[in-house]
Design an enzyme around this catalytic site. Structure first.
Site, mmCIF file in Angstrom:
data_model
loop_
_atom_site.group_PDB
_atom_site.id
_atom_site.type_symbol
_atom_site.label_atom_id
_atom_site.label_comp_id
_atom_site.label_asym_id
_atom_site.label_seq_id
_atom_site.Cartn_x
_atom_site.Cartn_y
_atom_site.Cartn_z
ATOM 1 N N TRP A 1 -2.616 0.221 35.140
ATOM 2 C CA TRP A 1 -3.422 0.087 33.985
ATOM 3 C C TRP A 1 -2.875 -1.313 33.523
ATOM 4 O O TRP A 1 -1.584 -1.145 33.334
ATOM 5 C CB TRP A 1 -3.580 1.000 33.139
ATOM 6 C CG TRP A 1 -4.620 2.163 33.810
ATOM 7 C CD1 TRP A 1 -4.991 2.276 34.805
ATOM 8 C CD2 TRP A 1 -5.032 3.200 32.744
ATOM 9 N NE1 TRP A 1 -6.069 3.460 34.713
ATOM 10 C CE2 TRP A 1 -5.929 3.919 33.540
ATOM 11 C CE3 TRP A 1 -4.926 3.705 31.520
ATOM 12 C CZ2 TRP A 1 -6.547 5.208 33.090
ATOM 13 C CZ3 TRP A 1 -5.279 4.988 31.197
ATOM 14 C CH2 TRP A 1 -6.578 5.384 31.944
ATOM 15 N N ARG B 1 9.542 -2.721 29.972
ATOM 16 C CA ARG B 1 10.131 -1.440 29.454
ATOM 17 C C ARG B 1 11.486 -1.448 30.004
ATOM 18 O O ARG B 1 11.868 -2.031 31.249
ATOM 19 C CB ARG B 1 9.317 -0.384 30.033
ATOM 20 C CG ARG B 1 7.776 -0.114 29.479
ATOM 21 C CD ARG B 1 7.918 -0.147 28.037
ATOM 22 N NE ARG B 1 6.642 0.124 27.163
ATOM 23 C CZ ARG B 1 5.950 -1.140 26.795
ATOM 24 N NH1 ARG B 1 6.425 -2.168 26.688
ATOM 25 N NH2 ARG B 1 4.678 -0.685 26.279
ATOM 26 N N TYR C 1 6.394 12.807 16.107
ATOM 27 C CA TYR C 1 7.554 13.090 16.903
ATOM 28 C C TYR C 1 8.661 11.978 16.360
ATOM 29 O O TYR C 1 9.790 12.562 16.399
ATOM 30 C CB TYR C 1 7.132 12.497 18.141
ATOM 31 C CG TYR C 1 8.111 12.618 19.180
ATOM 32 C CD1 TYR C 1 8.625 13.609 20.039
ATOM 33 C CD2 TYR C 1 8.688 11.224 19.461
ATOM 34 C CE1 TYR C 1 9.591 13.576 21.136
ATOM 35 C CE2 TYR C 1 9.775 11.165 20.541
ATOM 36 C CZ TYR C 1 10.215 12.203 21.197
ATOM 37 O OH TYR C 1 11.282 12.071 22.177
ATOM 38 N N GLY D 1 17.223 22.851 26.231
ATOM 39 C CA GLY D 1 16.157 21.948 27.269
ATOM 40 C C GLY D 1 16.980 21.675 28.435
ATOM 41 O O GLY D 1 16.716 20.686 29.185
ATOM 42 N N GLY D 2 17.852 22.742 28.868
ATOM 43 C CA GLY D 2 18.390 22.513 30.227
ATOM 44 C C GLY D 2 17.582 22.543 31.198
ATOM 45 O O GLY D 2 18.043 22.141 32.662
ATOM 46 N N PRO E 1 18.205 7.430 24.470
ATOM 47 C CA PRO E 1 17.925 6.623 25.646
ATOM 48 C C PRO E 1 16.619 5.919 25.406
ATOM 49 O O PRO E 1 15.787 6.318 24.974
ATOM 50 C CB PRO E 1 17.820 8.028 26.571
ATOM 51 C CG PRO E 1 17.675 9.209 25.619
ATOM 52 C CD PRO E 1 18.087 8.807 24.234
ATOM 53 N N THR E 2 16.610 5.119 26.327
ATOM 54 C CA THR E 2 15.180 4.390 26.535
ATOM 55 C C THR E 2 14.349 5.073 27.138
ATOM 56 O O THR E 2 14.617 6.297 27.382
ATOM 57 C CB THR E 2 15.376 2.935 27.065
ATOM 58 O OG1 THR E 2 16.067 3.033 28.360
ATOM 59 C CG2 THR E 2 16.115 1.855 26.354
ATOM 60 N N ASN E 3 13.480 4.681 28.232
ATOM 61 C CA ASN E 3 12.534 5.569 28.863
ATOM 62 C C ASN E 3 13.397 6.180 30.118
ATOM 63 O O ASN E 3 14.029 5.380 30.762
ATOM 64 C CB ASN E 3 11.508 4.821 29.611
ATOM 65 C CG ASN E 3 10.401 4.220 28.611
ATOM 66 O OD1 ASN E 3 9.411 4.736 28.107
ATOM 67 N ND2 ASN E 3 10.627 2.757 28.209
ATOM 68 N N LYS F 1 12.310 13.373 14.976
ATOM 69 C CA LYS F 1 13.591 12.826 15.526
ATOM 70 C C LYS F 1 14.524 12.106 14.576
ATOM 71 O O LYS F 1 15.668 12.191 14.531
ATOM 72 C CB LYS F 1 13.298 11.937 16.769
ATOM 73 C CG LYS F 1 12.729 12.684 17.792
ATOM 74 C CD LYS F 1 13.911 12.999 18.642
ATOM 75 C CE LYS F 1 13.269 13.900 20.036
ATOM 76 N NZ LYS F 1 14.202 14.837 20.670
#
Ligand code: NDP
Length: 321
Positions: free
Chosen positions: A209, A216, A144, A14-15, A171-173, A148
């Site tokens: 929205w 978050r 997903y 995923g680099g 990690p979070t967002n 994970k």
């Protein structure tokens, strides 16, 4: 924990993605690599992680001593809801192939990347590392989430049965350059940045929205890159560790105002309360991270956001959107 026997060869799956680019920045531009170390950042063009034979071949060829596993099938809420089975099967396969190929070739350490959205839907706040398997995930992304979660279970198995130190971070967002800025299927912040770009260009209000009250937690790709490097070098637990700063939780309204400032947009922000906005909050605890790294300095949110907005404006034509 550093293996001093031979220089490290670090393979990053995923680099080419958003998180991978943040890690590349830390390793290359910020000189995070050590003398003699070799780093290989792979995209889906270099390795097909859905295929075990191809995964083995690439691992055999490069002979990594360490792996940072970031590759995954990822997508927004609606794509997850439509394709839960695909998210489950593809991510189970990718993760199983990476860990098996790593084990077979004798990789000493693997750090995989999980996400706070895999936590049980009804877990109490703040979320911590012990809660991952305590209840079902949210229905919208169960595929997903379960895939994970199994990484944590596999890591336990590789340790108990083979003594392998394979671990994971949560990690979070995440946000930063190279994000998916799609308005329909992107993340909260990247979507806001793209919308603000359009509002500024077309001199229209910024339409957000929901009510703007949900909160978050965000982490900047460069900070995540630094913490991935730390986890590879110094984090010795098999159990995962949550990665986020304590001041990282902002309301959507605060985020929209920060984007407005970073993009130098002087129009109006309108909150469309008729639109769905998701859960009110999903606060995660960084107590475990702080136990290890009490002094780690996260990039201030406004600065990280400014760097991300500047990147998006400068790369508007080629950005994913
Ligand atoms: P991106 O979509 O930006 O990148 C995904 C990466 O995975 C790309 O490099 C892609 O290659 C690669 N990839 C996908 N499928 C395959 C495959 N079959 N074989 C080989 N490589 C493949 O995702 P992010 O950078 O945002 O995410 C990285 C990790 O971080 C993921 O594990 C994700 O779950 C996790 N995460 C992300 C969060 C976020 O907010 N974005 C939050 C928490 C965790 P290519 O470029 O060639 O398509």
């Amino acid at each position: 924990s550093q293996d001093n026997q031979k220089p490290w060869r670090v393979l990053v799956t995923g680099g080419s993605g958003m998180v991978g680019k943040g890690l590349q920045c830390v390793v290359k531009e910020m000189r995070g690599a050590k003398e003699g170390e070799e780093w290989l950042f792979l995209s889906s063009k270099d390795i097909n992680l859905l295929n075990l034979e191809n995964t083995r071949e690439v691992f055999e060829k490069f002979q990594p001593t360490h792996v940072i596993h970031l590759a995954a099938m990822v997508g927004g809420l609606f794509m997850n809801m439509r394709q839960n089975l695909d998210f489950l099967r593809n991510n189970l396969t990718i993760n199983d192939n990476v860990l098996l190929a790593s084990h077979e070739i004798g990789v000493t350490k693997v750090v995989s990347c999980l996400s706070t959205c895999i936590f049980p839907h009804e877990a109490p706040f703040p979320l911590d590392e012990s809660m991952i398997l305590l209840g079902p995930p949210h229905d919208s992304n169960y595929g997903y989430a379960y895939a994970k979660r199994m990484v944590a279970v596999l890591n336990r198995g590789y340790y108990e049965q083979h003594g392998r130190r394979y671990t994971a971070v949560i990690p979070t967002n995440v946000f930063g350059p190279h994000d998916n800025f799609s308005l329909a299927d992107g993340h909260v912040l990247s979507g806001l940045i793209h919308k603000t770009y359009i509002a500024k260009r077309d001199k229209t209000p910024l339409d957000v929205w929901g009510s703007g009250t949900p909160r978050r937690q965000f982490i900047y790709t460069v900070d995540l890159g630094r913490l991935l490097l730390w986890s590879l070098r110094d984090y010795d637990e098999i159990d995962p560790v949550i990665l986020c700063g304590e001041e990282s939780e902002v309301s959507i309204k605060e985020a929209a105002e920060a984007v407005k400032k970073a993009m130098d947009f002087d129009g109006e922000i309108v909150f469309d309360k008729s639109k769905a906005e998701g859960v009110f909050k999903k606060t995660a605890s960084n107590a475990k991270l702080r136990k290890y790294l009490p002094d780690f300095k996260f990039t201030p949110f406004d600065q990280a956001l400014k760097e991300t907005c500047d990147w998006f404006v400068a790369n508007y034509d080629s950005a994913r959107k």
